[in-house]
Design an enzyme around this catalytic site. Structure first.
Site, PDB file in Angstrom:
ATOM      1  N   LYS A 127     -31.542 -44.547   1.206  1.00  0.00           N
ATOM      2  CA  LYS A 127     -32.350 -44.369  -0.012  1.00  0.00           C
ATOM      3  C   LYS A 127     -32.605 -45.621  -0.875  1.00  0.00           C
ATOM      4  CE  LYS A 127     -32.300 -39.458  -0.519  1.00  0.00           C
ATOM      5  NZ  LYS A 127     -31.422 -38.732   0.394  1.00  0.00           N
ATOM      6  N   ASP A 182     -21.119 -41.019   4.226  1.00  0.00           N
ATOM      7  CA  ASP A 182     -22.572 -41.005   4.084  1.00  0.00           C
ATOM      8  C   ASP A 182     -22.882 -41.437   2.655  1.00  0.00           C
ATOM      9  OD1 ASP A 182     -25.199 -40.382   3.551  1.00  0.00           O
ATOM     10  OD2 ASP A 182     -25.191 -38.481   4.656  1.00  0.00           O
ATOM     11  N   PHE A 228     -25.402 -32.682   2.700  1.00  0.00           N
ATOM     12  CA  PHE A 228     -26.744 -32.947   3.203  1.00  0.00           C
ATOM     13  C   PHE A 228     -26.725 -34.271   3.929  1.00  0.00           C
ATOM     14  CE2 PHE A 228     -31.067 -34.600   3.114  1.00  0.00           C
ATOM     15  CZ  PHE A 228     -31.768 -33.504   3.586  1.00  0.00           C
TER      16      PHE A 228
HETATM   17  C1  LIG Z   1     -31.408 -38.134   1.647  1.00  0.00           C
HETATM   18  C2  LIG Z   1     -30.118 -38.082   2.360  1.00  0.00           C
HETATM   19  C3  LIG Z   1     -30.057 -38.107   3.763  1.00  0.00           C
HETATM   20  C4  LIG Z   1     -31.287 -38.122   4.638  1.00  0.00           C
HETATM   21  O1  LIG Z   1     -32.044 -39.286   4.497  1.00  0.00           O
HETATM   22  P1  LIG Z   1     -33.542 -39.315   5.079  1.00  0.00           P
HETATM   23  O2  LIG Z   1     -33.958 -40.734   4.847  1.00  0.00           O
HETATM   24  O3  LIG Z   1     -34.325 -38.318   4.304  1.00  0.00           O
HETATM   25  O4  LIG Z   1     -33.452 -38.982   6.510  1.00  0.00           O
HETATM   26  C5  LIG Z   1     -28.813 -38.105   4.359  1.00  0.00           C
HETATM   27  N1  LIG Z   1     -27.693 -38.069   3.622  1.00  0.00           N
HETATM   28  C6  LIG Z   1     -27.713 -38.053   2.275  1.00  0.00           C
HETATM   29  C7  LIG Z   1     -26.430 -38.044   1.519  1.00  0.00           C
HETATM   30  C8  LIG Z   1     -28.926 -38.034   1.590  1.00  0.00           C
HETATM   31  O5  LIG Z   1     -28.954 -37.984   0.260  1.00  0.00           O
END
Ligand SMILES: *Cc1c(COP(=O)(O)O)cnc(C)c1O
Length: 393
Positions: A249, A220, A135
């Site tokens: 986050k 990420d 994700f």
């Molecule tokens: C939540 C998340 C995203 C997206 O972040 P947003 O601030 O919602 O755009 C991308 N990568 C990972 C691993 C995430 O947990």
């Protein structure tokens, strides 16, 4: 009294199935709804409220900055974003920072950077290899990067240049690498995809392959960063250094902020190639600086490690007690329990009735991502509620 939930269905786009609770106040690991009911919050805004709700240090930074300077354009120097950049560089293996407004936006910037790297160093290579079940966000580009059919299918055709391969398998990355490949993007632990941990040597093998082929390794760490897994960044636990890291986050304990971090060797973007109106504004940067500084100066990471061990132990007790609990997994304060049946929705509702907020990460699994500042008392409270709930399902 206003019926807020009715108002939502009348005025708000229905893009998410909400839990039927209207939250109006938070403090530490607790939130309150509009009826004054208290909940223990083990969702924390999806691993966002790292210091809990309305932490005094964050609230103070926001209040002071709100009375000083909230927003100017990035054509000017502003101080909070530079203080934030300095502390991030000083405590990571990366050299330079760009501040965005969200995680998806940070990843979009990282993809632009990787494509520019490809045009400079790999003869115009632009393809990025990402993992199934990953994700990376909700923008069209990140939907293409995130290997999940349910997110991709409704929005075809997707932007070109992303190749999704199985997670935790170096051979499929090797097989997917061509002279068009410029980078690999991975989560050190797949959060949204179900709390999936790769083998201990996976990232090291990917790092080695990227070195061999001249590809950028983008980690990420939007969900795993800032202590969530028991080290300031997850890459530290794998003995690898990424060329690019994306963050968001937990970075600002609740304010919308993200970041791209890059090694000098991959720092290829030049003026005019990337930017943001709001990204890096003084208000959110002051809050994020206060958050990161607090995490570093108050051994929050050590607390995560300690509480995690205790939490895992208590979840293992539930696994031993209930034969339908098949697995406890995760790391730090990003944990999940798996069931052999699809009871996560019912369990979530029952937890809610008993004053505990949890996340249903799959129909058969619950995810826990509480604030990083909780102690064993909050863990006991949560596990006792879970115990009661599982006894009844
Ligand atoms: C939540 C998340 C995203 C997206 O972040 P947003 O601030 O919602 O755009 C991308 N990568 C990972 C691993 C995430 O947990």
């Amino acid at each position: 009294m206003t019926n807020w939930q009715e108002m939502e269905s009348k005025y708000f786009m229905h893009t998410v199935n909400r839990v039927p609770v209207t939250l109006v106040k938070g403090e530490g690991a607790r939130v309150w709804d509009d009826n004054g009911r208290e909940y223990l919050d083990f969702v924390a805004g999806w691993a966002v409220n790292s210091l809990g709700h309305c932490h005094p240090v964050v609230a103070k930074a926001l209040a002071e900055q709100a009375h000083t300077l909230i927003q100017v354009s990035n054509q000017f120097y502003t101080i909070p974003q530079l203080q934030l950049a300095e502390i991030l560089v000083q405590h990571s293996c990366l050299d330079k920072v760009f501040i965005s407004n969200s995680g998806a936006e940070a990843n979009e910037g990282a993809v632009k950077l990787a494509r520019r790297y490809g045009s400079h160093h790999r003869d115009g290579a632009y393809e990025i290899i990402s993992a199934m079940g990953s994700f990376h966000g909700r923008t069209l580009g990140m939907v293409a990067a995130s290997g999940q059919a349910k997110h991709q299918q409704p929005f075809l055709p997707l932007p070109a240049g992303f190749v999704n391969v199985d997670y935790n398998d170096i051979d499929v990355i090797k097989a997917a690498t061509t002279d068009k490949t410029c980078a690999v993007i991975l989560e050190p632990l797949q959060g949204e995809g179900g709390v999936n941990l790769p083998d201990d040597d996976y990232l090291a093998k990917v790092r080695e392959w990227c070195n061999e082929k001249g590809l950028l390794l983008i980690l990420d760490e939007i969900q795993t960063g800032f202590g969530r897994l028991g080290s300031l960044f997850a890459y530290e636990q794998h003995g690898v250094e990424p060329d690019v890291m994306t963050l968001a986050k937990g970075m600002g304990s609740g304010v919308p902020i993200g970041a791209i971090m890059v090694k000098d060797s991959a720092n290829v973007l030049v003026p005019g190639e990337h930017g943001s109106t709001f990204g890096g504004n003084p208000l959110v940067c002051a809050a994020a600086y206060a958050t990161v500084k607090y995490i570093i100066e108050n051994n929050v990471v050590e607390n995560v490690e300690k509480v995690s061990q205790y939490f895992v132990g208590r979840l293992e007790e539930l696994k031993n007690k209930y034969n339908f609990v098949t697995e406890v997994r995760g790391r730090g304060l990003l944990l999940a329990i798996e069931f052999d049946r699809e009871i996560a929705d019912d369990a979530l509702k029952a937890c809610l009735k008993n004053g505990l907020l949890v996340n249903r990460v799959k129909p058969s699994a619950l995810r826990f991502m509480p604030p990083l500042i909780i102690g064993s008392a909050e863990v006991d409270e949560a596990v006792n509620i879970l115990d009661k709930v599982l006894a009844a399902v």
